[in-house]
Design an enzyme around this catalytic site. Structure first.
Site, PDB file in Angstrom:
ATOM      1  N   GLY A  21       5.328  -5.172 -60.904  1.00 31.49           N
ATOM      2  CA  GLY A  21       4.956  -3.726 -60.527  1.00 31.49           C
ATOM      3  C   GLY A  21       6.031  -2.762 -60.545  1.00 31.49           C
ATOM      4  O   GLY A  21       7.253  -3.110 -60.855  1.00 31.49           O
ATOM      5  N   PHE A  22       5.798  -1.671 -60.101  1.00 26.17           N
ATOM      6  CA  PHE A  22       6.714  -0.657 -59.919  1.00 26.17           C
ATOM      7  C   PHE A  22       7.971  -0.717 -59.236  1.00 26.17           C
ATOM      8  O   PHE A  22       9.029  -1.047 -59.823  1.00 26.17           O
ATOM      9  CB  PHE A  22       6.108   0.690 -59.583  1.00 26.17           C
ATOM     10  CG  PHE A  22       6.871   1.990 -59.053  1.00 26.17           C
ATOM     11  CD1 PHE A  22       7.906   2.429 -59.463  1.00 26.17           C
ATOM     12  CD2 PHE A  22       6.652   2.336 -57.575  1.00 26.17           C
ATOM     13  CE1 PHE A  22       8.942   3.389 -59.202  1.00 26.17           C
ATOM     14  CE2 PHE A  22       7.571   3.478 -57.327  1.00 26.17           C
ATOM     15  CZ  PHE A  22       8.577   3.793 -57.911  1.00 26.17           C
ATOM     16  N   ASP A  56      -2.607 -15.298 -59.604  1.00 26.26           N
ATOM     17  CA  ASP A  56      -2.999 -14.497 -58.442  1.00 26.26           C
ATOM     18  C   ASP A  56      -2.537 -15.082 -57.094  1.00 26.26           C
ATOM     19  O   ASP A  56      -2.466 -16.180 -57.105  1.00 26.26           O
ATOM     20  CB  ASP A  56      -4.422 -14.481 -58.435  1.00 26.26           C
ATOM     21  CG  ASP A  56      -5.203 -13.911 -57.046  1.00 26.26           C
ATOM     22  OD1 ASP A  56      -4.147 -13.510 -56.109  1.00 26.26           O
ATOM     23  OD2 ASP A  56      -6.349 -13.578 -57.192  1.00 26.26           O
ATOM     24  N   LEU A  95       6.269  -8.291 -52.408  1.00 26.15           N
ATOM     25  CA  LEU A  95       5.827  -7.104 -52.710  1.00 26.15           C
ATOM     26  C   LEU A  95       4.367  -7.030 -53.295  1.00 26.15           C
ATOM     27  O   LEU A  95       3.835  -5.819 -53.316  1.00 26.15           O
ATOM     28  CB  LEU A  95       6.725  -6.441 -53.733  1.00 26.15           C
ATOM     29  CG  LEU A  95       8.197  -6.189 -53.427  1.00 26.15           C
ATOM     30  CD1 LEU A  95       9.130  -7.005 -53.184  1.00 26.15           C
ATOM     31  CD2 LEU A  95       8.675  -5.119 -54.232  1.00 26.15           C
ATOM     32  N   SER A 120       1.043  -6.497 -54.007  1.00 27.66           N
ATOM     33  CA  SER A 120      -0.269  -5.491 -53.370  1.00 27.66           C
ATOM     34  C   SER A 120      -0.444  -4.383 -54.301  1.00 27.66           C
ATOM     35  O   SER A 120       0.612  -3.817 -54.786  1.00 27.66           O
ATOM     36  CB  SER A 120      -0.022  -5.168 -52.091  1.00 27.66           C
ATOM     37  OG  SER A 120      -1.043  -4.469 -51.460  1.00 27.66           O
ATOM     38  N   TYR A 139      -5.594  -2.005 -46.926  1.00 25.67           N
ATOM     39  CA  TYR A 139      -4.390  -1.860 -47.138  1.00 25.67           C
ATOM     40  C   TYR A 139      -3.416  -1.943 -45.663  1.00 25.67           C
ATOM     41  O   TYR A 139      -2.515  -2.757 -45.456  1.00 25.67           O
ATOM     42  CB  TYR A 139      -3.884  -0.487 -47.928  1.00 25.67           C
ATOM     43  CG  TYR A 139      -2.390  -0.602 -48.429  1.00 25.67           C
ATOM     44  CD1 TYR A 139      -1.914  -1.451 -49.223  1.00 25.67           C
ATOM     45  CD2 TYR A 139      -1.642   0.256 -47.639  1.00 25.67           C
ATOM     46  CE1 TYR A 139      -0.748  -1.269 -49.664  1.00 25.67           C
ATOM     47  CE2 TYR A 139      -0.309   0.509 -48.102  1.00 25.67           C
ATOM     48  CZ  TYR A 139       0.319  -0.604 -49.127  1.00 25.67           C
ATOM     49  OH  TYR A 139       1.570  -0.317 -49.396  1.00 25.67           O
ATOM     50  N   THR A 150       7.871   6.145 -52.240  1.00 25.95           N
ATOM     51  CA  THR A 150       8.660   5.704 -53.137  1.00 25.95           C
ATOM     52  C   THR A 150       8.154   6.366 -54.586  1.00 25.95           C
ATOM     53  O   THR A 150       6.768   6.214 -55.074  1.00 25.95           O
ATOM     54  CB  THR A 150       8.946   4.402 -53.301  1.00 25.95           C
ATOM     55  OG1 THR A 150       9.250   3.869 -51.926  1.00 25.95           O
ATOM     56  CG2 THR A 150      10.260   4.079 -54.116  1.00 25.95           C
ATOM     57  N   ARG A 202      -1.201   8.062 -57.145  1.00 32.48           N
ATOM     58  CA  ARG A 202      -0.390   8.465 -55.990  1.00 32.48           C
ATOM     59  C   ARG A 202       0.493   9.877 -56.611  1.00 32.48           C
ATOM     60  O   ARG A 202       0.251  10.464 -57.678  1.00 32.48           O
ATOM     61  CB  ARG A 202       0.922   7.583 -56.129  1.00 32.48           C
ATOM     62  CG  ARG A 202       0.441   6.155 -55.386  1.00 32.48           C
ATOM     63  CD  ARG A 202       1.406   5.220 -55.223  1.00 32.48           C
ATOM     64  NE  ARG A 202       1.679   4.264 -56.245  1.00 32.48           N
ATOM     65  CZ  ARG A 202       2.352   3.374 -56.388  1.00 32.48           C
ATOM     66  NH1 ARG A 202       2.861   2.894 -55.195  1.00 32.48           N
ATOM     67  NH2 ARG A 202       2.478   2.579 -57.430  1.00 32.48           N
TER      68      ARG A 202
END
Ligand code: UDP
Length: 321
Positions: A11-12, A59, A80, A82, A152, A182, A193
């Site tokens: 992810g990011f 997963d 992390l 999610s 979430y 972030t 986002r």
């Protein structure tokens, strides 16, 4: 050599964390189902890390990742995984709850079995639409438990409760970080986002979509600062929770104008309805991180925006895929 497992490593933020760990000479296993992360985020890391970097596509809550992570001990597990962008987690509410419950359960158990310190990345969303400003770790939050964002927020709150219960009952080594907004390279362009939307919109000449009247505030933190904070937490024995974010607070409308100016775009601003339960204010109190981790962010918003825009421009122009 030291060995870490990073859930959500494609992810990011996860991919930047993997990169920082590899730069330290560590060996890293990345577990990701690519539901919001991407293979391209870790392609470069496979070259950088060689045999020290291993990607497991599974997963976290349903897959067989533990056996694929390799035999033997680990020093750190960073959890992390999610969906993190509101449109992403609103599109997969049950999967978000699963990774925020079963996923965390399995990740923290794996850390325990393999002798690793467990670092959980929680979120400023545990404060909901906050009634205390700026938010400090002692504030319990104002979350609507059945609102759309609860999939979430409550998954993260449950995960915090689980992490702290393991510490209390089993004496497991844990650290909880609450991450504030972030931004930076490797965000999916237009992922929903605010900054990935605004920068992509400004670079393609589309109107910037400001939700509500744009008076709500956020405090964007550049990704390299955030990753440095996560590593400081992992190096310490702090349990937390500890806020990690940049206290430079701006309104969303100010952010839109900053992006238009920094990109030199001729885009306009278009006002759209405010999503349900959208927090009106958000700004971290980082006193605890400064005292206990000797950490504070160092990248100013204007400088971070320039680096992020440069990265995004290359993607939007099709120079880099
Ligand atoms: N926002 C906006 N336009 C967009 C995307 C987001 O005005 O295209 C607003 C959103 O309503 C919120 C803030 O920007 O007030 C931050 O949203 P984001 O989804 O980045 O993160 P959040 O902090 O809400 O989780």
């Amino acid at each position: 050599m030291t060995r870490a497992l990073v859930t959500g490593g494609a992810g990011f933020i996860g991919s930047h964390l993997c990169e920082a760990l590899l730069d330290r000479g560590w060996s890293v296993v990345c577990v990701d189902d690519l539901s919001t992360g991407s293979r391209s985020n870790v392609g470069y890391l496979e070259e950088l890390g060689g045999k020290r970097f291993h990607v497991v596509i599974e997963d976290l809550s349903a897959g067989e990742w533990e056996s694929k992570a390799g035999e033997g001990g680990f020093d750190l597990v960073f959890h992390l995984a999610s969906a993190a962008s509101p449109p992403d987690y609103l599109a997969m509410p049950l999967q978000t709850l699963l990774v925020g419950s079963t996923g965390t359960w399995r990740a923290v158990e794996f850390a325990y079995q393999r002798g690793a310190r467990f670092i959980f990345t929680s979120t400023s969303e545990v404060y909901g639409d906050p009634l205390v400003h700026p938010q400090n770790e002692g504030y319990w939050g104002n979350v609507n438990p059945i609102g759309p964002r609860s999939v979430y927020d409550e998954g993260k709150r449950f995960s915090e409760a689980l992490t702290i219960a393991r510490y209390r009952e089993l004496g497991q080594s844990v650290g909880i970080a609450r991450l504030f907004n972030t931004y930076g390279p490797r965000m999916r362009p237009g992922d929903g986002r605010v900054l990935s939307n605004f920068v992509e919109q400004a670079l393609t000449g589309k109107p910037l979509t400001v939700y509500g009247d744009g008076s709500q505030t956020r405090s964007p933190c550049y990704v390299s600062d955030l990753v440095r904070g996560l590593i400081a937490l992992s190096d310490s024995s702090l349990v937390g929770p500890v806020n990690l974010g940049n206290p430079h607070e701006v309104t969303v409308l100010e952010l839109a104008h900053m992006v238009i100016e920094a990109t030199g775009s001729s885009s306009t601003v278009e006002f759209m309805p405010l999503p349900e339960d959208d927090p009106k204010k958000r700004c971290p109190d980082i006193g605890l991180a400064m005292r206990e981790l000797a950490w504070s962010p160092s990248v100013a918003l204007r400088d971070g925006l320039v680096m992020f825009i440069e990265w995004m421009r290359a993607r939007v122009d099709g120079v880099i895929g």
